[in-house]
Design a protein around this motif. Structure first.
Motif, PDB file in Angstrom:
ATOM      1  N   ALA A 126      -7.831  -8.868   5.391  1.00 24.22           N
ATOM      2  CA  ALA A 126      -9.177  -9.424   5.239  1.00 24.22           C
ATOM      3  C   ALA A 126      -9.164 -10.718   4.441  1.00 24.22           C
ATOM      4  O   ALA A 126     -10.107 -11.496   4.488  1.00 24.22           O
ATOM      5  CB  ALA A 126     -10.080  -8.408   4.545  1.00 24.22           C
ATOM      6  N   GLY A 127      -8.058 -10.971   3.708  1.00 21.55           N
ATOM      7  CA  GLY A 127      -7.973 -12.132   2.836  1.00 21.55           C
ATOM      8  C   GLY A 127      -7.757 -13.424   3.596  1.00 21.55           C
ATOM      9  O   GLY A 127      -7.707 -13.458   4.817  1.00 21.55           O
ATOM     10  N   CYS A 181       0.848  -1.191   0.000  1.00 20.79           N
ATOM     11  CA  CYS A 181       0.000   0.000   0.000  1.00 20.79           C
ATOM     12  C   CYS A 181       0.889   1.249   0.000  1.00 20.79           C
ATOM     13  O   CYS A 181       0.841   2.053   0.916  1.00 20.79           O
ATOM     14  CB  CYS A 181      -0.921  -0.027   1.222  1.00 20.79           C
ATOM     15  SG  CYS A 181      -2.284   1.148   1.117  1.00 20.79           S
ATOM     16  N   SER A 204      -9.826   3.470   1.409  1.00 21.43           N
ATOM     17  CA  SER A 204      -9.767   2.291   2.282  1.00 21.43           C
ATOM     18  C   SER A 204     -10.144   1.028   1.519  1.00 21.43           C
ATOM     19  O   SER A 204      -9.612  -0.047   1.786  1.00 21.43           O
ATOM     20  CB  SER A 204     -10.703   2.457   3.481  1.00 21.43           C
ATOM     21  OG  SER A 204     -10.216   3.450   4.345  1.00 21.43           O
ATOM     22  N   ARG A 205     -11.058   1.159   0.557  1.00 22.09           N
ATOM     23  CA  ARG A 205     -11.484  -0.007  -0.230  1.00 22.09           C
ATOM     24  C   ARG A 205     -10.311  -0.576  -1.033  1.00 22.09           C
ATOM     25  O   ARG A 205     -10.230  -1.773  -1.258  1.00 22.09           O
ATOM     26  CB  ARG A 205     -12.626   0.392  -1.167  1.00 22.09           C
ATOM     27  CG  ARG A 205     -13.217  -0.770  -1.957  1.00 22.09           C
ATOM     28  CD  ARG A 205     -14.394  -0.387  -2.830  1.00 22.09           C
ATOM     29  NE  ARG A 205     -14.428   0.956  -2.990  1.00 22.09           N
ATOM     30  CZ  ARG A 205     -15.313   1.979  -2.772  1.00 22.09           C
ATOM     31  NH1 ARG A 205     -16.229   1.886  -2.527  1.00 22.09           N
ATOM     32  NH2 ARG A 205     -15.281   3.195  -2.878  1.00 22.09           N
ATOM     33  N   GLU A 206      -9.385   0.282  -1.448  1.00 20.27           N
ATOM     34  CA  GLU A 206      -8.240  -0.147  -2.257  1.00 20.27           C
ATOM     35  C   GLU A 206      -6.981  -0.402  -1.418  1.00 20.27           C
ATOM     36  O   GLU A 206      -5.951  -0.782  -1.967  1.00 20.27           O
ATOM     37  CB  GLU A 206      -7.915   0.928  -3.295  1.00 20.27           C
ATOM     38  CG  GLU A 206      -9.036   1.208  -4.265  1.00 20.27           C
ATOM     39  CD  GLU A 206      -8.750   2.430  -5.111  1.00 20.27           C
ATOM     40  OE1 GLU A 206      -8.931   2.344  -6.328  1.00 20.27           O
ATOM     41  OE2 GLU A 206      -8.329   3.459  -4.538  1.00 20.27           O
ATOM     42  N   CYS A 207      -7.076  -0.233  -0.140  1.00 21.96           N
ATOM     43  CA  CYS A 207      -5.905  -0.346   0.745  1.00 21.96           C
ATOM     44  C   CYS A 207      -5.344  -1.764   0.747  1.00 21.96           C
ATOM     45  O   CYS A 207      -6.030  -2.718   1.117  1.00 21.96           O
ATOM     46  CB  CYS A 207      -6.288   0.076   2.167  1.00 21.96           C
ATOM     47  SG  CYS A 207      -4.942  -0.085   3.337  1.00 21.96           S
ATOM     48  N   GLY A 208      -4.118  -1.875   0.313  1.00 24.52           N
ATOM     49  CA  GLY A 208      -3.466  -3.191   0.282  1.00 24.52           C
ATOM     50  C   GLY A 208      -3.334  -3.819   1.658  1.00 24.52           C
ATOM     51  O   GLY A 208      -3.417  -5.051   1.797  1.00 24.52           O
ATOM     52  N   ASN A 211      -6.864  -5.057   2.715  1.00 26.25           N
ATOM     53  CA  ASN A 211      -7.245  -6.206   1.884  1.00 26.25           C
ATOM     54  C   ASN A 211      -6.428  -7.445   2.232  1.00 26.25           C
ATOM     55  O   ASN A 211      -6.964  -8.548   2.244  1.00 26.25           O
ATOM     56  CB  ASN A 211      -7.112  -5.845   0.392  1.00 26.25           C
ATOM     57  CG  ASN A 211      -8.173  -4.875  -0.055  1.00 26.25           C
ATOM     58  OD1 ASN A 211      -9.269  -4.850   0.490  1.00 26.25           O
ATOM     59  ND2 ASN A 211      -7.850  -4.052  -1.044  1.00 26.25           N
ATOM     60  N   SER A 212      -5.166  -7.284   2.533  1.00 26.12           N
ATOM     61  CA  SER A 212      -4.356  -8.458   2.897  1.00 26.12           C
ATOM     62  C   SER A 212      -4.785  -9.017   4.264  1.00 26.12           C
ATOM     63  O   SER A 212      -4.764 -10.231   4.465  1.00 26.12           O
ATOM     64  CB  SER A 212      -2.865  -8.140   2.881  1.00 26.12           C
ATOM     65  OG  SER A 212      -2.512  -7.296   3.953  1.00 26.12           O
TER      66      SER A 212
END
Length: 132
Positions: free
Chosen positions: A129-130, A113, A119-123, A126-127
């Motif tokens: 949440a994955g 990031c 926030s939707r595109e935040c690496g 997202n990592s």
């Protein structure tokens, strides 16, 4: 003779810590005053300071118990003390390795990031949440 608050103050810890070490058998039970207050002497203070120094070196209560046992019997050979500390060093090295791996993982996550996004595109988010 010291009451528990003064003992804790001299050892730079909290009263509940003193009570905990007593309940764990690391500190001997103190004498009591006529008013049933705990009364500690210099032996208690020195033992509490010893325990605090051990805890500062991240030693477990069991390790501290063993060291206190050796300390209480000064005629014993200190080879077992050396073995205990050697074992603790191995544990510390393992923790250091784990922390380095954690640091690398966090740095990789941070690099995911590098630019300002929503926030939707935040690496990072997202990592986290994955899948694990």
């Amino acid at each position: 003779m010291l009451q528990i608050g003064k003992l804790a103050q001299k050892a730079d810890c909290q009263v509940p810590t003193v009570r905990f070490y007593e309940s764990e058998g690391l500190l001997p039970e103190p004498a009591r005053s006529m008013g049933n207050f705990r009364l500690y002497d210099d032996t208690h203070l020195q033992r509490l300071l010893f325990i605090r120094r051990c805890r500062a070196k991240d030693m477990t209560l069991d390790e501290i118990r063993q060291l206190l046992s050796f300390r209480d019997r000064p005629e014993l050979d200190c080879g077992e003390v050396n073995a205990l500390v050697d074992s603790h060093i191995v544990q510390v090295r393992a923790k250091i390795k784990e922390l380095r791996e954690l640091e690398r993982g966090l740095m990789d996550m941070r690099r995911s990031c590098d630019t300002v996004r929503t926030s939707r595109e935040c690496g990072i988010l997202n990592s986290l949440a994955g899948p694990v």
